[in-house]
Design a protein around this motif. Structure first.
Motif, short mmCIF file in Angstrom:
data_model
loop_
_atom_site.label_atom_id
_atom_site.label_comp_id
_atom_site.label_asym_id
_atom_site.label_seq_id
_atom_site.Cartn_x
_atom_site.Cartn_y
_atom_site.Cartn_z
N ASP A 170 -3.95 4.94 -2.01
CA ASP A 170 -2.69 4.38 -1.51
C ASP A 170 -2.09 3.37 -2.48
O ASP A 170 -2.81 2.57 -3.09
CB ASP A 170 -2.92 3.65 -0.17
CG ASP A 170 -3.33 4.59 0.95
OD1 ASP A 170 -3.09 5.80 0.81
OD2 ASP A 170 -3.87 4.12 1.95
N LEU A 171 -0.76 3.39 -2.58
CA LEU A 171 0.01 2.37 -3.28
C LEU A 171 1.06 1.81 -2.34
O LEU A 171 1.55 2.52 -1.46
CB LEU A 171 0.72 2.95 -4.51
CG LEU A 171 -0.11 3.21 -5.77
CD1 LEU A 171 0.74 3.97 -6.78
CD2 LEU A 171 -0.60 1.91 -6.37
N ILE A 172 1.44 0.54 -2.54
CA ILE A 172 2.49 -0.09 -1.73
C ILE A 172 3.57 -0.61 -2.67
O ILE A 172 3.30 -1.44 -3.55
CB ILE A 172 1.95 -1.24 -0.86
CG1 ILE A 172 0.95 -0.72 0.16
CG2 ILE A 172 3.11 -1.94 -0.15
CD1 ILE A 172 0.35 -1.81 1.03
N ALA A 173 4.79 -0.13 -2.50
CA ALA A 173 5.94 -0.62 -3.27
C ALA A 173 6.56 -1.81 -2.54
O ALA A 173 6.61 -1.84 -1.31
CB ALA A 173 6.97 0.49 -3.44
N GLY A 174 7.04 -2.79 -3.32
CA GLY A 174 7.71 -3.95 -2.73
C GLY A 174 6.83 -5.17 -2.59
O GLY A 174 7.23 -6.17 -1.99
N LEU A 175 5.63 -5.13 -3.17
CA LEU A 175 4.75 -6.28 -3.12
C LEU A 175 5.25 -7.38 -4.06
O LEU A 175 5.95 -7.10 -5.03
CB LEU A 175 3.33 -5.88 -3.50
CG LEU A 175 2.59 -4.95 -2.52
CD1 LEU A 175 1.29 -4.49 -3.12
CD2 LEU A 175 2.37 -5.65 -1.18
N LEU A 187 6.18 -1.62 1.56
CA LEU A 187 5.73 -2.81 2.28
C LEU A 187 6.40 -2.92 3.65
O LEU A 187 7.61 -2.80 3.78
CB LEU A 187 6.07 -4.06 1.45
CG LEU A 187 5.73 -5.40 2.10
CD1 LEU A 187 4.23 -5.55 2.26
CD2 LEU A 187 6.31 -6.55 1.26
N LYS A 188 5.57 -3.15 4.67
CA LYS A 188 6.05 -3.44 6.02
C LYS A 188 5.73 -4.91 6.30
O LYS A 188 4.58 -5.33 6.18
CB LYS A 188 5.36 -2.57 7.06
CG LYS A 188 5.33 -1.07 6.75
CD LYS A 188 6.69 -0.46 6.71
CE LYS A 188 6.61 1.07 6.65
NZ LYS A 188 6.00 1.60 5.40
N VAL A 189 6.74 -5.69 6.65
CA VAL A 189 6.54 -7.12 6.90
C VAL A 189 6.19 -7.28 8.38
O VAL A 189 7.06 -7.50 9.23
CB VAL A 189 7.78 -7.94 6.52
CG1 VAL A 189 7.50 -9.43 6.66
CG2 VAL A 189 8.20 -7.63 5.08
N LEU A 190 4.91 -7.15 8.69
CA LEU A 190 4.45 -7.15 10.07
C LEU A 190 4.44 -8.55 10.66
O LEU A 190 4.10 -9.53 9.99
CB LEU A 190 3.05 -6.55 10.15
CG LEU A 190 2.88 -5.13 9.59
CD1 LEU A 190 1.44 -4.68 9.73
CD2 LEU A 190 3.81 -4.16 10.30
#
Length: 595
Positions: free
Chosen positions: A352-357, A385-388
């Motif tokens: 997995d990769l997360i864009a927007g970090l 990225l989800k800002v939970l």
């Protein structure tokens, strides 16, 4: 009294472990309570707890009608970022048609903004905060007492003594919002097994929990809020996994945040699965790939091909980013461990990769993409990225210049390091990765194409741009149309010699996955002469040199032809065997046929 626990899943194949666990725990404890009560005791009624699952794709009016027809006395919804909008609409409508029914919410999407949920949804009576099992049991018990004291199960009882429950935020008569004590934390050894029968879960993924909590504090994850790590009794885990194996369940997904944080325990469970393997069930684990020991690697490499799949959250290879989000990863060790498993070829690997970090711009993300792609995973998940609510990332969003969508899933729109336009470009790249890499249907063709590009990221970036310029973005396509589009792209990018290799690879990719008897027009005419095909299958029906066992034990050449495919390339003949597929990739076995 009837309590209805409602799950609205993202897909039909998903099951909802949360509502099942709440129901099983409360039923067991209420049963013990009832056994201890005097027969003549007043103020108590029998409690029936029912769970029901829907999906976010079902029409709202159908879900509401079904809930109404079940005639609940108490209604609870499990809330997540993927169903928050649907739950809000259902709650509003349910409050109109069932005003006598108290409605409660629970789950991560409302736990960290319970007062906001109560303000937004006036039909909601209260919110369960944090772990739900003990809270739900106490809530059910208080309502049972209130209904029993009223003496009319279908009538509106007096308010239960909710202040005694703990772990809830609720609305009193008159509208006052009350916070009632901290949430109750359960001993995982006390949780009953939630799967009493497997009939209702046929063709669904089974979710299973052997631990709760996480030792890491990643800034974007809710596990950062509570690091308490607890384990289910190992003997109970063995018994429950044995039940799944005995039932021949197709797939069990562990929801443990970092399954291998305790190496000894992880190996005990993997050994058990190896010893009790039924040849069918696949187990999915989320792990930290860089902390795998050599003993774990050896054990995993010895499992049945396809028995286990591993999901590893790399998120980024930018060291500054990893430090900023509290995500310690030894990238060199991770690369070595993934290579060890990948070379064994028996474990499906999902990275997995997360864009927007934070601290990662477009160019940096491209480097992270190339780093992870070079590890040759079976799938590369490009997420955003989800800002939970409740996470450190939410607290720091101003510092990072994060702007995210107003509605769930609160996905990043831009940060100090990456613009909205760049994230849109990554969205299109994600689509190309899903279609052409994660599907596993174009492996050979991609290898030829990517030789012409400086990096995998540059290839997918160019392909995404080409799709955009040809008005093909976000257009649903059949598999054949995807092949045809890739051929058009290759025709513009490759010289004639490479284009011939590409076409040959495309044909192999196509027939590796599906036994298609109608040859696509864009592949041209059949390459295998009818006389050769007839002679081969007639001889194979007599001698079984290449095809034997199972459905191949026949002297009917027509059946053998239906079960397989012959292809000619470079003057050689190849047999595609669909009865013996690679259990990890799903590809047919291919053998060169001696003329």
């Amino acid at each position: 009294m009837k309590i209805l626990l409602v799950a609205i899943n993202a897909k039909y194949i998903h099951s909802n472990l949360a509502v099942l666990s709440l129901a099983a725990y409360a039923e067991e404890k209420l049963g013990r309570d009832k056994a201890g009560w005097d027969k003549g005791r007043q103020g108590v009624v029998d409690v029936k707890i029912e769970t029901v699952s829907y999906t976010i794709n079902q029409p709202q009016e159908q879900i509401l009608a079904d809930i109404y027809g079940r005639k609940p006395d108490l209604l609870l919804f499990s809330c997540y970022i993927w169903n928050r909008r649907q739950v809000g609409e259902l709650v509003a409508d349910a409050g109109k048609v069932m005003p006598e029914v108290d409605i409660w919410l629970g789950g991560p999407e409302v736990s960290f903004d319970a007062e906001g949920a109560l303000t937004e949804l006036p039909a909601v009576k209260g919110v369960m905060v944090g772990e739900g099992e003990e809270t739900f049991y106490r809530l059910a018990k208080e309502y049972a007492g209130a209904f029993g004291g009223n003496g009319d199960v279908r009538g509106k009882p007096a308010d239960p003594a909710l202040e005694r429950v703990g772990g809830i935020i609720f609305r009193k008569s008159g509208g006052t919002i009350v916070v009632s004590g901290p949430p109750g934390r359960v001993d995982l050894a006390q949780l009953p097994f939630p799967y009493g029968s497997m009939e209702e879960f046929e063709n669904r993924i089974i979710y299973y929990e052997s631990s709760r909590g996480c030792p890491f504090r990643c800034a974007y994850c809710l596990s950062a809020v509570d690091r308490a790590l607890r384990y289910r009794d190992l003997e109970a885990v063995r018994t429950e996994l044995g039940y799944f194996l005995g039932k021949g369940v197709p797939q069990v997904k562990f929801v443990d945040r970092t399954f291998n944080c305790d190496s000894v325990r992880a190996m005990e469970i993997w050994r058990f699965l190896r010893e009790r393997d039924n040849g069918v069930t696949n187990f999915h684990f989320e792990i930290a790939g860089d902390i795998l020991t050599e003993e774990e690697l050896t054990l995993l490499r010895g499992l049945r091909p396809g028995q286990v799949q591993l999901e590893i959250g790399v998120q980024s290879t930018n060291e500054e980013t990893l430090r900023e989000i509290n995500r310690p990863v030894d990238i060199a060790r991770l690369r070595s461990n993934v290579a060890s498993l990948r070379d064994a070829g028996n474990v499906h690997i999902h990275l997995d990769l997360i864009a927007g970090l934070p601290l990662e711009g477009y160019e940096s993300f491209g480097r992270s993409f190339d780093d992870v792609f070079s590890m040759r995973p079976n799938q590369l998940q490009l997420g955003f990225l989800k800002v939970l609510k409740g996470t450190p990332m939410e607290e720091r969003q101003e510092r990072y210049g994060i702007r995210h969508t107003e509605a769930p899933p609160y996905e990043v729109l831009e940060t100090r390091w990456i613009s909205y336009g760049e994230l849109v470009r990554l969205k299109r790249i994600e689509e190309m990765v899903e279609i052409y890499f994660n599907s596993g249907q174009f492996g050979g063709a991609l290898d030829v194409l990517m030789e012409r590009f400086d990096s995998p990221f540059a290839f997918f970036e160019t392909l995404a741009g080409w799709y955009g310029s040809h008005q093909a973005v976000m257009v649903n396509m059949s598999r054949n149309q995807r092949y045809q589009r890739l051929m058009e792209f290759a025709d513009e990018m490759l010289p004639p010699d490479d284009l011939d290799r590409f076409m040959e690879a495309m044909v192999f990719d196509y027939y590796m996955r599906e036994n298609v008897k109608t040859r696509p027009v864009f592949f041209g005419t059949e390459t295998v002469e009818k006389s050769f095909s007839k002679e081969f299958y007639s001889m194979e029906a007599r001698e079984h040199r290449y095809l034997s066992g199972g459905r191949y034990d026949t002297d009917d050449p027509r059946l053998l032809r239906r079960l397989t495919h012959l292809e000619k390339a470079g003057g050689k003949y190849y047999l595609f065997d669909y009865e013996r597929r690679d259990p990890v990739t799903g590809n047919a076995c291919v053998a060169e046929v001696e003329c």
